[in-house]
Design a protein around this motif. Sequence first.
Motif, PDB file in Angstrom:
ATOM      1  N   PHE A 106     -23.879  16.795  41.163  1.00 18.28           N
ATOM      2  CA  PHE A 106     -23.896  17.909  40.208  1.00 18.28           C
ATOM      3  C   PHE A 106     -23.587  19.211  40.943  1.00 18.28           C
ATOM      4  CE2 PHE A 106     -25.950  21.517  38.249  1.00 18.28           C
ATOM      5  CZ  PHE A 106     -25.484  21.430  36.954  1.00 18.28           C
ATOM      6  N   ALA A 107     -24.284  19.406  42.059  1.00 17.46           N
ATOM      7  CA  ALA A 107     -24.065  20.626  42.841  1.00 17.46           C
ATOM      8  C   ALA A 107     -22.611  20.701  43.318  1.00 17.46           C
ATOM      9  CB  ALA A 107     -25.022  20.664  44.027  1.00 17.46           C
ATOM     10  N   GLY A 108     -22.107  19.583  43.819  1.00 14.39           N
ATOM     11  CA  GLY A 108     -20.723  19.547  44.303  1.00 14.39           C
ATOM     12  C   GLY A 108     -19.735  19.877  43.199  1.00 14.39           C
ATOM     13  N   GLY A 109     -19.916  19.254  42.037  1.00 14.00           N
ATOM     14  CA  GLY A 109     -19.023  19.476  40.910  1.00 14.00           C
ATOM     15  C   GLY A 109     -19.083  20.915  40.424  1.00 14.00           C
ATOM     16  N   TYR A 110     -20.306  21.455  40.364  1.00 16.42           N
ATOM     17  CA  TYR A 110     -20.499  22.841  39.928  1.00 16.42           C
ATOM     18  C   TYR A 110     -19.720  23.794  40.836  1.00 16.42           C
ATOM     19  CZ  TYR A 110     -22.999  26.958  38.187  1.00 16.42           C
ATOM     20  OH  TYR A 110     -23.312  28.154  37.628  1.00 16.42           O
ATOM     21  N   GLN A 125     -16.729  32.890  23.359  1.00 14.78           N
ATOM     22  CA  GLN A 125     -16.749  34.125  24.151  1.00 14.78           C
ATOM     23  C   GLN A 125     -17.216  35.308  23.294  1.00 14.78           C
ATOM     24  OE1 GLN A 125     -12.676  33.552  25.452  1.00 14.78           O
ATOM     25  NE2 GLN A 125     -13.304  33.748  27.573  1.00 14.78           N
ATOM     26  N   VAL A 126     -16.794  35.292  22.016  1.00 12.91           N
ATOM     27  CA  VAL A 126     -17.163  36.379  21.122  1.00 12.91           C
ATOM     28  C   VAL A 126     -18.673  36.472  20.961  1.00 12.91           C
ATOM     29  CG1 VAL A 126     -17.096  37.129  18.707  1.00 12.91           C
ATOM     30  CG2 VAL A 126     -14.985  36.457  19.860  1.00 12.91           C
ATOM     31  N   ILE A 127     -19.342  35.309  20.845  1.00 13.49           N
ATOM     32  CA  ILE A 127     -20.792  35.359  20.677  1.00 13.49           C
ATOM     33  C   ILE A 127     -21.509  35.459  22.014  1.00 13.49           C
ATOM     34  CG2 ILE A 127     -20.800  34.153  18.462  1.00 13.49           C
ATOM     35  CD1 ILE A 127     -21.783  31.667  20.067  1.00 13.49           C
ATOM     36  N   GLY A 128     -20.751  35.697  23.085  1.00 10.95           N
ATOM     37  CA  GLY A 128     -21.391  36.060  24.348  1.00 10.95           C
ATOM     38  C   GLY A 128     -21.744  34.909  25.268  1.00 10.95           C
ATOM     39  N   LEU A 129     -21.095  33.746  25.059  1.00 10.86           N
ATOM     40  CA  LEU A 129     -21.370  32.641  25.988  1.00 10.86           C
ATOM     41  C   LEU A 129     -20.572  32.852  27.273  1.00 10.86           C
ATOM     42  CD1 LEU A 129     -21.305  29.559  23.592  1.00 10.86           C
ATOM     43  CD2 LEU A 129     -23.290  30.701  24.581  1.00 10.86           C
ATOM     44  N   ASP A 130     -21.211  32.549  28.385  1.00 11.91           N
ATOM     45  CA  ASP A 130     -20.541  32.655  29.686  1.00 11.91           C
ATOM     46  C   ASP A 130     -19.777  31.359  29.919  1.00 11.91           C
ATOM     47  OD1 ASP A 130     -19.752  32.815  32.265  1.00 11.91           O
ATOM     48  OD2 ASP A 130     -21.737  33.156  33.116  1.00 11.91           O
ATOM     49  N   HIS A 131     -18.481  31.346  29.512  1.00 12.75           N
ATOM     50  CA  HIS A 131     -17.775  30.068  29.523  1.00 12.75           C
ATOM     51  C   HIS A 131     -17.537  29.559  30.942  1.00 12.75           C
ATOM     52  CE1 HIS A 131     -14.346  32.693  30.182  1.00 12.75           C
ATOM     53  NE2 HIS A 131     -13.677  31.633  30.611  1.00 12.75           N
ATOM     54  N   GLN A 132     -17.432  30.475  31.918  1.00 10.18           N
ATOM     55  CA  GLN A 132     -17.205  29.999  33.283  1.00 10.18           C
ATOM     56  C   GLN A 132     -18.405  29.208  33.786  1.00 10.18           C
ATOM     57  OE1 GLN A 132     -15.736  32.882  35.974  1.00 10.18           O
ATOM     58  NE2 GLN A 132     -13.823  33.089  34.833  1.00 10.18           N
ATOM     59  N   ARG A 133     -19.609  29.717  33.436  1.00 14.58           N
ATOM     60  CA  ARG A 133     -20.813  28.994  33.835  1.00 14.58           C
ATOM     61  C   ARG A 133     -20.868  27.648  33.093  1.00 14.58           C
ATOM     62  NH1 ARG A 133     -25.275  29.505  31.117  1.00 14.58           N
ATOM     63  NH2 ARG A 133     -26.984  28.214  31.866  1.00 14.58           N
ATOM     64  N   LEU A 134     -20.523  27.663  31.827  1.00 16.54           N
ATOM     65  CA  LEU A 134     -20.569  26.423  31.040  1.00 16.54           C
ATOM     66  C   LEU A 134     -19.575  25.400  31.593  1.00 16.54           C
ATOM     67  CD1 LEU A 134     -20.868  27.886  27.435  1.00 16.54           C
ATOM     68  CD2 LEU A 134     -22.653  26.785  28.793  1.00 16.54           C
ATOM     69  N   TYR A 135     -18.378  25.875  31.968  1.00 11.53           N
ATOM     70  CA  TYR A 135     -17.390  24.968  32.553  1.00 11.53           C
ATOM     71  C   TYR A 135     -17.931  24.345  33.842  1.00 11.53           C
ATOM     72  CZ  TYR A 135     -13.508  26.207  29.464  1.00 11.53           C
ATOM     73  OH  TYR A 135     -12.669  26.351  28.388  1.00 11.53           O
ATOM     74  N   ALA A 136     -18.546  25.211  34.675  1.00  9.02           N
ATOM     75  CA  ALA A 136     -19.070  24.710  35.945  1.00  9.02           C
ATOM     76  C   ALA A 136     -20.186  23.703  35.695  1.00  9.02           C
ATOM     77  CB  ALA A 136     -19.567  25.870  36.798  1.00  9.02           C
ATOM     78  N   LEU A 137     -21.050  24.016  34.723  1.00  6.38           N
ATOM     79  CA  LEU A 137     -22.120  23.079  34.359  1.00  6.38           C
ATOM     80  C   LEU A 137     -21.527  21.742  33.912  1.00  6.38           C
ATOM     81  CD1 LEU A 137     -24.730  25.156  32.310  1.00  6.38           C
ATOM     82  CD2 LEU A 137     -25.123  23.874  34.428  1.00  6.38           C
TER      83      LEU A 137
END
Lengths: 324, 301
Positions: free
Chosen positions: B87-91, B193-205
């Motif tokens: 998980f850490a590696g993928g993130y 993105q409009v409702i304020g989600l951090d998509h970069q963090r979500l992608y990494a997760l």
Amino acid sequence: MIAARAMGGALLLAGLAAPWLASEYVLSVLIVSLWFAYVGQAWNIMMGFAGQLSLGHAMYVGLGAYAAAGLFVFTGIGPWLGAPLAVIVAVIAGAGIGWLGFRFQVKGVYFALLTIAFAEFTRILFDHITVLGGSGGLFLPVGQRSGVDLINLRGGPVMFYYVIFVMTVAITALSWALLRTRLGYQWQAIREDAEAAEAVGVPVFRTKLLAVMLSAGLTALGGVFFAFYYNTLFPEQIFAKSRSIEMILAPIIGGMGTVLGPLVGALLLTPLGELTMAVIAGLGVTNAGVRQVVFGVLLILVLWFLPQGVWPWLTQRWAKGRRQ
Amino acid sequence: MALDLTSFWLAISNGELMANTLVKGTLTGLVYGLMALGLSVIFGVVRVVNFAHGEMMVVGMYGAWLLAVHAGLDPLLAMPVMAALLFAGGYLLQRGLINRFVTRPEHVQFLLLVAVAMILANTALMLFGPDARTVQVDYAFDSILVGPLILDLIRIYAAGFAILLTLLLFAFFRFTLTGKAIRAAADNLLGAQVIGLDHQRLYALTFGIGAAAVGAGGCLMLLLIDATPMIASDFTILGFIIVILGGLGSLMGALVGGILIGVSEALAGTLIEPSMKSMVSFGLLILVLLIRPQGLFGRRG
């Protein structure tokens, strides 16, 4: 432009003189470098010019190698007939895959997967063709190293060097010429935007198919050289996924879609790989895998920092330097 | 390519043999499914084709092997450890590297992961050599009899954990807030993105979760097969076959695709010849790519 001409001229002269200057080891590294330059050029026609990503080009190497080697082993007929046979076999295979892929609209990454699937399918198939040695391999009778028999492609390293040198110069000239034909422009139009190309009347299906067939046929000639140079063929090796990947590194790193990119890439990568192996072996560590790790890191760096490739970056730098 | 028809008919008319083949194939297929699940999740959300998936699985296998040899840990217990590490590696991989390539053409992203795959597989080759690594667990040769069926305990454990982890993933995406956010980002990136989600963090997760799933799958796989660096790219392709069969991006599809491939490989091994079993898989992939590229469970994109 001037940089390209100067570079081309220098390479040509150095290439012609190489067998007199190089030791046998360096010559063998040059032969491998030029082989990768040759097959890189062949792949570049399909991906660099026409934008169709193939990750299964080892299949055409293997088909070409087995066609010519099989003919030679069983009938004694050399590559003068084996090479055309190899081209025919590979062109038919390429036409089949291209037709299926384009007809059924398999695009982008899916198309790349299709090419891998066919290559792997063929590899396992050849593992089971007992007439051609199956997984046990096919071996060509080795001739006199001292003699030179161009008709049967039997001879020493210098002969093989000049053969692959001429092949590489020829395919580079062909690439240069192709980019200036109507077909070349149609390929580039499809690469940039297939729908727009279609809209202005480019026969997209036929043009893409031509790129695959030409690329496949030319790659098969690389396979013929491989068979007669190494004299041993194993489906496991010649059709390997890792070979398909290694074949495309030179054009990507050197500069996809350019005429000299695959050449520059191959002349950079193969010696670099050899050097790495020598250094690692000198340290007394096992060296399996080191070369590929270095190539992998290099590939990431080039994709990241020099997205056009090394050769276009160099020419741009030279152009800038001249203006200042 | 001698196809022995007599033995073919003998095998196919042997109900017991066929039933056992089917069960064995299904159990193996469930582990395949878990392995491929991560590939499907990553593609479904990040829209990146993880060409290093089999290589990540092999990292999980070698990790489990190291833990078994040096700490005496059962691969089943190594699973949480390897899942966390991967998980850490993928993130980090998504955050540090792939993220920089999101606006680049599709084939560039693909080649980037080819490079990652080369590095992972060949680092394994440098560290562990080409020899097969295997673990011995005390239940390796235990089996239970259910009527005419002989079920290997090891396969039942592996398949059971594969189902469990798949259910956990389902629950995560269905019920947790983060899971819902990830699905939102996958369905409508702009809206998210409009409702304020951090998509970069979500992608990494998401990349982390996909890597964790395949890492756990690697631990289970170590119970069934030996670890070598050479199987890495085979499993990458197998993963593709499974998720394309089931439909890229569909969790259910990955599981069903896994079972389909597990069963067809087992059948091919019993009926034709073991060395030709992957030919059947490649044949299936070619057919699906041509006829139903969205897969059995996928939506047309």
